[in-house]
Design an enzyme around this catalytic site. Structure first.
Site, mmCIF file in Angstrom:
data_model
loop_
_atom_site.group_PDB
_atom_site.id
_atom_site.type_symbol
_atom_site.label_atom_id
_atom_site.label_comp_id
_atom_site.label_asym_id
_atom_site.label_seq_id
_atom_site.Cartn_x
_atom_site.Cartn_y
_atom_site.Cartn_z
ATOM 1 N N GLN A 255 0.823 -1.206 0.000
ATOM 2 C CA GLN A 255 0.000 0.000 0.000
ATOM 3 C C GLN A 255 0.857 1.257 0.000
ATOM 4 O O GLN A 255 0.509 2.263 -0.626
ATOM 5 C CB GLN A 255 -0.924 0.012 1.219
ATOM 6 C CG GLN A 255 -2.103 -0.930 1.108
ATOM 7 C CD GLN A 255 -2.945 -0.636 -0.125
ATOM 8 O OE1 GLN A 255 -3.468 0.449 -0.277
ATOM 9 N NE2 GLN A 255 -3.059 -1.610 -1.008
ATOM 10 N N HIS A 258 1.730 2.872 -3.333
ATOM 11 C CA HIS A 258 0.687 3.504 -4.144
ATOM 12 C C HIS A 258 0.986 4.975 -4.394
ATOM 13 O O HIS A 258 0.832 5.479 -5.503
ATOM 14 C CB HIS A 258 -0.675 3.372 -3.456
ATOM 15 C CG HIS A 258 -1.493 2.233 -3.965
ATOM 16 N ND1 HIS A 258 -2.002 2.182 -5.233
ATOM 17 C CD2 HIS A 258 -1.907 1.102 -3.354
ATOM 18 C CE1 HIS A 258 -2.687 1.072 -5.400
ATOM 19 N NE2 HIS A 258 -2.644 0.384 -4.269
ATOM 20 N N GLU A 322 -9.564 1.310 4.794
ATOM 21 C CA GLU A 322 -9.977 0.856 3.454
ATOM 22 C C GLU A 322 -9.736 -0.648 3.336
ATOM 23 O O GLU A 322 -10.613 -1.412 2.967
ATOM 24 C CB GLU A 322 -9.176 1.609 2.398
ATOM 25 C CG GLU A 322 -9.444 1.148 0.975
ATOM 26 C CD GLU A 322 -8.444 1.707 -0.024
ATOM 27 O OE1 GLU A 322 -8.736 1.641 -1.231
ATOM 28 O OE2 GLU A 322 -7.371 2.199 0.389
ATOM 29 N N HIS A 323 -8.516 -1.064 3.628
ATOM 30 C CA HIS A 323 -8.148 -2.484 3.644
ATOM 31 C C HIS A 323 -7.772 -2.873 5.072
ATOM 32 O O HIS A 323 -6.995 -2.166 5.718
ATOM 33 C CB HIS A 323 -6.944 -2.756 2.748
ATOM 34 C CG HIS A 323 -7.095 -2.295 1.332
ATOM 35 N ND1 HIS A 323 -6.592 -1.090 0.883
ATOM 36 C CD2 HIS A 323 -7.693 -2.879 0.270
ATOM 37 C CE1 HIS A 323 -6.864 -0.957 -0.406
ATOM 38 N NE2 HIS A 323 -7.538 -2.015 -0.804
ATOM 39 N N ASP A 356 -6.913 -6.722 -4.617
ATOM 40 C CA ASP A 356 -6.653 -5.654 -5.583
ATOM 41 C C ASP A 356 -6.780 -6.147 -7.016
ATOM 42 O O ASP A 356 -7.088 -5.364 -7.917
ATOM 43 C CB ASP A 356 -5.242 -5.093 -5.372
ATOM 44 C CG ASP A 356 -5.226 -3.879 -4.464
ATOM 45 O OD1 ASP A 356 -6.302 -3.457 -4.011
ATOM 46 O OD2 ASP A 356 -4.131 -3.355 -4.200
ATOM 47 N N HIS A 415 -53.863 15.992 -0.174
ATOM 48 C CA HIS A 415 -53.456 14.591 -0.062
ATOM 49 C C HIS A 415 -54.636 13.719 0.373
ATOM 50 O O HIS A 415 -54.874 12.638 -0.170
ATOM 51 C CB HIS A 415 -52.312 14.450 0.963
ATOM 52 C CG HIS A 415 -50.963 14.817 0.441
ATOM 53 N ND1 HIS A 415 -50.638 16.088 0.072
ATOM 54 C CD2 HIS A 415 -49.840 14.052 0.219
ATOM 55 C CE1 HIS A 415 -49.372 16.125 -0.338
ATOM 56 N NE2 HIS A 415 -48.879 14.888 -0.260
#
Length: 431
Positions: A255, A258, A322-323, A356, A415
């Protein structure tokens, strides 16, 4: 990576803070880009391609001959890997389909709920420091399964005006043929407003840098939906003495490479485990081609020693990664207590990179703590749910008075009257 030992809950927000976006500065750059694309269309996209991608394009559209030539530029091994990943992603996402719901809630009152595909979809695929052809699979496969009528893919060209052949091959494999040579905020702007070459879409998907993220958020002000708010990629690994330190280090670095604004977190019950992992991180870092990027990302990162198991779980749920990789002895017990995470990877032999690329789950996930209230991309992301109701005369006789009473007490006489005129008709005609 800095190390924290048993940090108190009051310090978690500060100690685990993600890298801060310079939002005002970014928006100041992105707003004019959207404005120029809206006003000048393709002309603006050509100009931005020259300015940002350093290429003078003859056409924004990828031609069929370029798509057909892509396969020959890839090894058989890569083509087979992409096909295997596609098959797994298709199987898992196809299984997410739900049948139409039909329920008679009371005699004569039938309610239905049905999934309908979003008609026009825009896919943003990064192609800068890493051509993410895997994202073509993650977004294109469920879009096709959902039955989206039009799918437009935008991705930046290289300095020769070409798109990476793996992106073209993967798109062709899925059946996506409208591919636009445009990246950055300008591509998001084109999908938002439409240009001579790029159709306006209903929803935009895909990761990107801070400028792309800002553009997507601005797009929502113009009636275009987006997949989710997203920031830089991140992972949290919860590892004890049963975890393999080299595995954990590899996951953290996967990670960290990235981007410089990525963040990785290690949570461990002992300093001994944390130190072993940190040592492995330093060892493996030197061997990475993207070590400079990973090194900068590690400055945003932290190893947390948390001796109390419940506090460790509380911290994980607070961070909402996230992970999330769980490599502890009582993994299933821990998994059941996780309520905030984008995607969870269980056990020593489940690397995050499997998700991934090819395990079948989707890698487009909420970051920056949004896992507290957002899901990752799924088949549901490409559909909207329409509800229906049909009421028989007998059903209205039963339900109608309920509606009349409620409408009258909300002081909404029209209504109420919409029901009353029907009930009077039924009574008058003895139906």
């Amino acid at each position: 990576m800095k190390m924290l030992v048993n940090p108190g809950e009051s310090s978690w927000k500060k100690e685990l803070a993600r890298p801060v976006f310079k939002t005002k500065a970014i928006n100041k750059i992105v707003k004019p880009i959207l404005r120029k694309v809206k006003k000048n269309g393709d002309k603006a996209l050509f100009k931005f391609a020259h300015e940002y991608d350093h290429v003078d394009l003859d056409s924004l559209l990828v031609e069929e001959v370029e798509i057909q030539a892509a396969a020959a530029a890839l090894s058989l091994e890569l083509r087979q890997a992409i096909q295997t990943a596609k098959n797994n992603i298709e199987k898992f996402h196809a299984a997410q389909s739900t049948p139409e719901l039909i329920e008679e809630v009371m005699p004569g009152v039938v309610c239905r709920r049905k999934s309908m595909p979003i008609q026009k979809i825009g896919l943003y695929i990064p192609g800068g420091t890493a051509p993410l052809f895997s994202t073509v699979l993650m977004l294109g496969v469920p879009a096709k399964l959902a039955g989206c009528k039009e799918i437009v893919l935008c991705t930046p060209p290289n300095r020769e005006g070409k798109i990476h052949p793996a992106i073209l091959y993967t798109a062709e494999l899925i059946g996506i043929t409208k591919i636009i040579k445009s990246g950055g905020a300008q591509a998001v702007a084109a999908l938002t407003f439409g240009t001579e070459s790029v159709p306006a879409v209903d929803k935009i998907f895909g990761p990107g840098n801070q400028f792309v993220t800002a553009a997507k958020q601005m797009a929502t002000k113009y009636g275009v939906a987006i997949d989710m708010p997203a920031g830089p990629s991140e992972v949290l690994v919860y590892a004890d003495e049963t975890a393999n330190p080299s595995f954990v280090a590899a996951d953290l670095l996967s990670q960290a490479e990235h981007g410089v604004d990525s963040q990785v977190v290690l949570v461990s019950p002992t300093e001994k485990v944390a130190k072993k992992v940190k040592k492995e991180v330093e060892k493996q870092l030197d061997e990475l081609p993207r070590k400079d990027i990973a090194h900068k990302a590690l400055k945003n990162s932290v190893a947390v020693v948390m001796e109390d198991p419940q506090m460790a779980i509380d911290l994980i749920n607070f961070y909402a990664p996230e992970h999330l990789i769980i490599s502890v002895a009582n993994e299933e017990e821990v998994v059941e207590q996780i309520v905030n995470a984008g995607s969870v990877f269980i056990g020593n032999f489940t690397p995050e990179s499997a998700g991934d690329y090819a395990s079948g789950t989707n890698h487009t996930l909420p970051t920056y703590g949004y896992a507290r209230n957002y899901s990752g991309v799924s088949l549901d992301s490409f559909v909207k749910k329409i509800t229906y109701q049909k009421i028989s005369p007998e059903g209205l006789k039963t339900l109608g008075p309920v509606v009349e009473v409620m409408a009258e007490n909300e002081l909404l006489e029209a209504h109420k009257n919409a029901v009353t005129v029907r009930l009077n008709y039924l009574k008058k005609n003895k139906l």
